[in-house]
Each structure stands twice: as C-alpha cells, then as structure tokens.
Design an enzyme around this catalytic site. Structure first.
Site, PDB file in Angstrom:
ATOM      1  N   CYS A   1      13.822  10.032   7.892  1.00  0.00           N
ATOM      2  CA  CYS A   1      13.453  10.019   8.510  1.00  0.00           C
ATOM      3  C   CYS A   1      14.798   9.707   9.646  1.00  0.00           C
ATOM      4  O   CYS A   1      14.762  10.023  10.710  1.00  0.00           O
ATOM      5  CB  CYS A   1      13.240   8.587   9.454  1.00  0.00           C
ATOM      6  SG  CYS A   1      13.744   7.510   7.639  1.00  0.00           S
TER       7      CYS A   1
ATOM      8  N   LYS B   1       0.707  -1.080   0.189  1.00  0.00           N
ATOM      9  CA  LYS B   1      -0.163   0.370   0.066  1.00  0.00           C
ATOM     10  C   LYS B   1       0.840   1.452  -0.291  1.00  0.00           C
ATOM     11  O   LYS B   1       1.739   0.995   0.787  1.00  0.00           O
ATOM     12  CB  LYS B   1      -1.090  -0.224   1.114  1.00  0.00           C
ATOM     13  CG  LYS B   1      -2.041   0.923   1.183  1.00  0.00           C
ATOM     14  CD  LYS B   1      -2.664   1.364   2.355  1.00  0.00           C
ATOM     15  CE  LYS B   1      -1.993   2.523   2.849  1.00  0.00           C
ATOM     16  NZ  LYS B   1      -1.792   3.669   2.910  1.00  0.00           N
TER      17      LYS B   1
HETATM   18  P1  NAD Z   1       2.106   7.770   8.100  1.00  0.00           P
HETATM   19  O1  NAD Z   1       2.541   7.099   9.396  1.00  0.00           O
HETATM   20  O2  NAD Z   1       0.735   8.907   7.866  1.00  0.00           O
HETATM   21  O3  NAD Z   1       1.726   7.484   6.624  1.00  0.00           O
HETATM   22  C1  NAD Z   1       2.182   5.861   6.349  1.00  0.00           C
HETATM   23  C2  NAD Z   1       2.089   5.034   5.910  1.00  0.00           C
HETATM   24  O4  NAD Z   1       0.812   4.066   6.729  1.00  0.00           O
HETATM   25  C3  NAD Z   1       0.288   5.189   4.756  1.00  0.00           C
HETATM   26  O5  NAD Z   1       0.693   4.362   3.905  1.00  0.00           O
HETATM   27  C4  NAD Z   1      -0.462   5.513   5.543  1.00  0.00           C
HETATM   28  O6  NAD Z   1      -1.658   5.172   4.822  1.00  0.00           O
HETATM   29  C5  NAD Z   1      -0.175   4.449   6.463  1.00  0.00           C
HETATM   30  N1  NAD Z   1      -1.203   3.999   7.857  1.00  0.00           N
HETATM   31  C6  NAD Z   1      -1.211   5.875   8.458  1.00  0.00           C
HETATM   32  N2  NAD Z   1      -2.397   5.167   9.863  1.00  0.00           N
HETATM   33  C7  NAD Z   1      -2.173   3.691   9.163  1.00  0.00           C
HETATM   34  C8  NAD Z   1      -2.610   2.956  10.221  1.00  0.00           C
HETATM   35  N3  NAD Z   1      -3.676   3.006  11.140  1.00  0.00           N
HETATM   36  N4  NAD Z   1      -2.882   1.439   9.904  1.00  0.00           N
HETATM   37  C9  NAD Z   1      -1.995   1.139   8.289  1.00  0.00           C
HETATM   38  N5  NAD Z   1      -1.267   1.977   8.044  1.00  0.00           N
HETATM   39  C10 NAD Z   1      -1.223   3.201   8.580  1.00  0.00           C
HETATM   40  O7  NAD Z   1       3.619   8.422   8.224  1.00  0.00           O
HETATM   41  P2  NAD Z   1       4.381   9.610   6.672  1.00  0.00           P
HETATM   42  O8  NAD Z   1       3.333  11.007   7.118  1.00  0.00           O
HETATM   43  O9  NAD Z   1       3.613   8.989   5.429  1.00  0.00           O
HETATM   44  O10 NAD Z   1       5.674   9.156   6.541  1.00  0.00           O
HETATM   45  C11 NAD Z   1       6.584   9.848   7.466  1.00  0.00           C
HETATM   46  C12 NAD Z   1       6.948   9.359   8.820  1.00  0.00           C
HETATM   47  O11 NAD Z   1       7.399   8.197   7.950  1.00  0.00           O
HETATM   48  C13 NAD Z   1       7.936   9.904   9.173  1.00  0.00           C
HETATM   49  O12 NAD Z   1       8.167   9.814  11.056  1.00  0.00           O
HETATM   50  C14 NAD Z   1       8.627   9.600   9.755  1.00  0.00           C
HETATM   51  O13 NAD Z   1      10.071   9.481  10.423  1.00  0.00           O
HETATM   52  C15 NAD Z   1       8.916   8.309   9.578  1.00  0.00           C
HETATM   53  N6  NAD Z   1       9.209   7.711   8.325  1.00  0.00           N
HETATM   54  C16 NAD Z   1      10.639   6.616   8.586  1.00  0.00           C
HETATM   55  C17 NAD Z   1      11.831   5.521   8.252  1.00  0.00           C
HETATM   56  C18 NAD Z   1      12.924   5.063   8.342  1.00  0.00           C
HETATM   57  O14 NAD Z   1      12.824   3.800   8.008  1.00  0.00           O
HETATM   58  N7  NAD Z   1      12.402   4.484  10.561  1.00  0.00           N
HETATM   59  C19 NAD Z   1      11.855   5.946   6.625  1.00  0.00           C
HETATM   60  C20 NAD Z   1      10.937   6.956   5.565  1.00  0.00           C
HETATM   61  C21 NAD Z   1       9.322   7.853   6.852  1.00  0.00           C
END
Ligand code: NAD
Length: 493
Positions: free
Chosen positions: A297, A189
């Site tokens: 991140c 997704k």
């Molecule tokens: P987000 O958590 O809003 O969304 C990430 C994904 O999770 C999206 O596809 C979203 O639709 C899905 N999602 C959201 N709620 C969910 C739920 N309840 N159940 C299942 N899926 C759900 O994050 P974002 O705003 O898209 O991305 C930014 C975040 O990602 C930041 O906190 C960043 O640090 C983190 N990030 C971490 C890494 C890493 O390698 N650790 C890499 C890139 C981004």
C-alpha cells in the site's frame, strides 16, 4: 501465459500446515456450514488447502467467546498483558523459519520479504508489550472548586479485525498486538486467499492467551467481514484493505454506530526535484516500488520528476529495475520478485497495463505478463503517463512504476496531491529548505525525505483522504483501540 516450469521442492511440507479451520475459544473448530474456498500457491496455480467459508453463525460463536473473555482480559494488569505479548513474540521468533516459508508458499512472497514480515511481527508484539505498561493519562487535577477529575483509559471490548492478503501475518500482527495490549479481545478474519500464516500463529500461541481472547474466523469479506461489521456486540471494526471494501465496512458499521478504523489503499507519489541524488532515487525505487512484487500500500510507484532530469532518471531506473531477479520463491533466497497473489489479481494488473498503453503510456521496461507458469508480471516502468489518466490515479498494486513530469515546485505539490489517496509519499531533494517545506504541503499520513518505505513500530502508519483513518503501530494505535473516561469526585464539605 506460456509454460516455463521450474521444478523446485515445495517450501512447506503438508504436516507443517496449521489445521485449516476456525480458531474459536482456544481451539480449532469445524465451520457451522459446509462451504469452502480453495487456497492456491500463486507460483504455480496449485491448490494447497481448502479453507472454510465461515458464516454469520460462526461469527456469532466467535464473538460470544470474545465477549466472555473480555470480562477477564479487560481487567488484567498491563504487566500481565505485556508478559503475554512477550511470550508471543518469543514463540514467533522461535518459529520464524516455518512462518516465513508458509507465507512465501501461500502468498508467493520472496523469502526475503516473508522473513522481514516475521521480524516485523516479532517486533510489534515486543513494542506493544512495552507500550501496554507505559500507556497512561495525565495525572488527576481540580478544574472546578472542590471537584477532582481524573481520566482513565479503558479498552473498547470486542474488536473485529479484517486483514488483506498482501501481508497476511504482518497485517494480522499489526492488529492483534495493539488490540490485545490495550485490553480488548478480538475476532480476526484473514483474507480468503491467505489464511495459513495467521492460523499457524493461532496454533502456536494457543497456550499463551486465555481462551476466547483471540479468535479467527475464515471466509469471505462479504460474508464473514460483513457479519463482523454489523455485529451488535462488536465495539469497533478495524480493517486493512481496498477503498471499496473500506466503504462497505464503514457503511455496515453505521447501523450499530460502532467505531471504524480503516487502513486502505495508496498511490504514493515519489517527488524528484532536479537537485536530488538520482542514483539514490533509482536504488530506492528498485526496493520501494517492487518490494513484495509491488503489492504494497505504501509502494513508491508514481514517480513525479522535474522535466529537466526525466531522461537521466528513467535511464537509471531501468538500469536498476531490470536487474530484479524474478521467480518462484521456492527457487531460493536470491528471488526478489515473486508472482502476484492470485489469478484474479494478475488479470487485474494486466488490465491496468493494457489500458495504460492504450492511453499512450510507453513501457520502457516490461509491460506484460512474464513468459512462465504462475501469476507473474514483468517488472515494469511506464513513461509518457499523462496526468489524470487511470495509471496516474489508481492503485495498480503490482510491479509497475509510472513516470510523470512537472515544471515547478508548485506544480509538483499540486500533482502529488491530486489522487484520491493520502497514505504515503516521498520527496527527493538535497535542498535543506525544500526538504522541510514540501513534505508539510503533501497530503499523506507518512512523507519520507530521500527514502521511501522505511517503517518503524514506534511511529504511526495510516492515511488521509481515501486511504482511510485511524493509525496502526505506535502509541497512537493503542489510543485508537481504547476510550477515555472522565471520573469526577465532589469532595466539597
Ligand atoms: P480487499 O479490500 O479486497 O480485502 C481486504 C479484506 O477485507 C479481506 O479480508 C476481505 O475479505 C475483506 N473484505 C472485502 N470486502 C469486504 C466487505 N464488504 N466487508 C467486510 N470485509 C470485506 O483488499 P485486498 O485486495 O485483500 O488487499 C489489497 C488492498 O489493501 C490494497 O488496496 C492495499 O493498498 C490495501 N492495504 C492497505 C494497507 C494500509 O496499511 N493502508 C496495508 C496493506 C494493504
């Protein structure tokens, strides 16, 4: 926001877009439901596509396809899987320009960043192709008289992969490549804001993989993501995103006791000792704090500097960061910082900036939205940031660095570790002993010394504490996406 408008040709022509549909069982299919979300170009706020908001029914169809495909894909030789990975890498390389332009258009990424993402995508497929063929366990042995034990690695089955908007293609590839190399099938997704590059990838590689091995269901986290996390036929859910979403995924996954792999947020401390090369720090942070407009991140955003060299470092940081070229990525290759990904995220970062300044922080550079159309924030340096305040603790995820001071090495280490995150950190020093001792005491999955944000596909990436668990990249990702089985043969007579 006011309205400085730069007229530039769009980076992508409409006929270059992928079909904006689910990709299930080897083809693009309509959604079972009729809801859509808008996909926006963040450089000007224009709607560029409508993406299906998938449902539980769409997830069921995709998981069934992946389940059926697993019976075959899970049993093919590593060589065959490896050849598929190499073919994908080649297709991505041949379409690098288009994929980079599409990513820049949808995510507001500078072209330099988008191209780097595509290079990383090619390389993780190539790395995984090699890793698939060399991924073996220790040889057999007799550990009980007349009983021979051997250990095999097996794929897990169908994996649900959920990825964020900051690196839509690259984070997709970080999941797809090792998951497939280890012999699993998957349903991915993409983030609802940025589905285009992964759908383009699906279109480009449709002929390489058997039907059902790789599926994409678009939609919202709380609908499609939640359905994947709950699904009985999914063996593991691997998610990259924020801490809150990670918690929701882990909780939903607990019903079926499926495995969970979480790459969550970060708040990387950049610990600068007074013996450090301050010019190198300033140049390094210009890159590592503002790469991808700070939506990273591992971004080096939280500077912790020895009080004695604070003034000198802040001067050097400002001198470096004020030269960043901000603009719409379609203006050209020279743009180094683009808009934030969405109106919602832009408003979130503005909120952080306002509250930080109310809590006493001083914006020595930037500190507010840029005076132009689109979701742009000025490159920002905040000083006078006090320990424990929101700006010192929380992930801002924008072009913003904060500066705090310390007075001793012990204090530096304690303060570096005092956020809920543990993804990455850097230590800047010319003292040889310190360069070995201090990183060992920092609670982060990656600690760089005299650099920040330098990644390679051979080494693991992932966090401790609130940054999650599980490892992307390297052989450790293939371990996470597989299981060990002990088989023992009684050959006593
Ligand atoms: P987000 O958590 O809003 O969304 C990430 C994904 O999770 C999206 O596809 C979203 O639709 C899905 N999602 C959201 N709620 C969910 C739920 N309840 N159940 C299942 N899926 C759900 O994050 P974002 O705003 O898209 O991305 C930014 C975040 O990602 C930041 O906190 C960043 O640090 C983190 N990030 C971490 C890494 C890493 O390698 N650790 C890499 C890139 C981004």
């Amino acid at each position: 926001m006011s309205s400085t408008r730069v007229d530039v040709a769009p980076l992508v022509a409409e006929q270059e877009f992928p079909p904006v549909k689910h990709f299930i069982n080897g083809e693009f299919v309509e959604s079972v439901g009729e809801s859509f979300s808008e996909v926006v170009n963040p450089a000007n706020g224009e709607v560029i596509a409508r993406v299906p908001r998938g449902s539980v029914a769409d997830v069921d169809v995709a998981v069934d396809a992946a389940h059926e495909a697993f019976a075959t894909w899970g049993a093919v030789t590593p060589k065959e899987r490896s050849e598929a990975m190499l073919a994908i890498a080649q297709i991505v390389e041949e379409n690098a320009d288009l994929l980079a332009r599409l990513e820049a258009h949808n995510a507001g990424k500078p072209l330099e960043v988008a191209r780097d993402d595509v290079d990383g995508t090619v390389d993780i497929f190539r790395f995984s192709a090699g890793a698939a063929r060399s991924f073996t366990e220790a040889g057999a042995g007799d550990f009980v008289e007349d009983h021979t034990s051997f250990i095999v690695r097996e794929p897990l089955g169908v994996i649900g992969a959920i990825v964020p908007w900051n690196y839509p293609l690259l984070m997709g590839a970080w999941k797809i490549a090792p998951i497939l190399a280890a012999g699993n099938t998957l349903v991915l997704k993409p983030a609802e804001q940025t589905p285009l590059s992964v759908l383009k990838l699906a279109e480009l590689i449709a002929g390489v993989l058997p039907r059902g091995v790789f599926n994409v269901v678009t939609g919202l986290g709380r609908e499609v993501g939640e359905a994947l996390s709950h699904h009985e036929k999914i063996a593991m859910v691997a998610m990259t995103g924020s801490v809150g979403s990670g918690r929701a995924v882990a909780s939903a996954a607990s019903d079926s006791l499926k495995r969970v792999h979480l790459e969550l947020g970060g708040k990387a401390p950049v610990v600068v000792f007074k013996d450090a090369d301050l010019d190198a720090v300033a140049e390094g942070i210009r890159e590592a704090g503002f790469w991808n407009s700070g939506q990273e991140c591992g971004a080096g955003t939280r500077i912790l500097v020895d009080k004695e060299v604070e003034t000198e470092l802040v001067e050097k940081l400002v001198a470096q960061i004020e030269t960043l070229r901000v603009g719409d990525p379609s203006e050209g290759d020279h743009i180094e910082q683009g808009p934030l990904v969405s109106k919602q995220h832009f408003e979130r970062v503005q909120g952080f900036l306002e509250r930080a300044q109310q809590e006493g922080a001083v914006a020595v550079l930037g500190g507010k939205a840029a005076d132009r159309e689109g979701f742009f924030i000025e490159p920002t340096v905040l000083t006078n940031v006090l320990p424990g305040t929101e700006a010192a603790q929380e992930e801002i995820f924008g072009p913003v660095i904060t500066v705090e001071t310390f007075e001793s090495e012990d204090e530096a280490i304690r303060r570096a570790n005092e956020t809920p995150y543990g993804l990455s950190a850097s230590v800047w020093t010319t003292d040889a002993a310190r360069s070995i001792d201090v990183p060992r005491k920092i609670d982060a999955g990656t600690v760089w010394v005299n650099s920040h944000l330098v990644l390679a596909n051979e080494v693991p990436w992932g966090g401790f504490k609130g940054s999650g668990y599980g490892r992307d990249l390297s052989i450790y990702a293939l371990q996470d996406y597989s299981r060990t089985k002990h088989i023992q043969i009684n050959h006593g007579r």
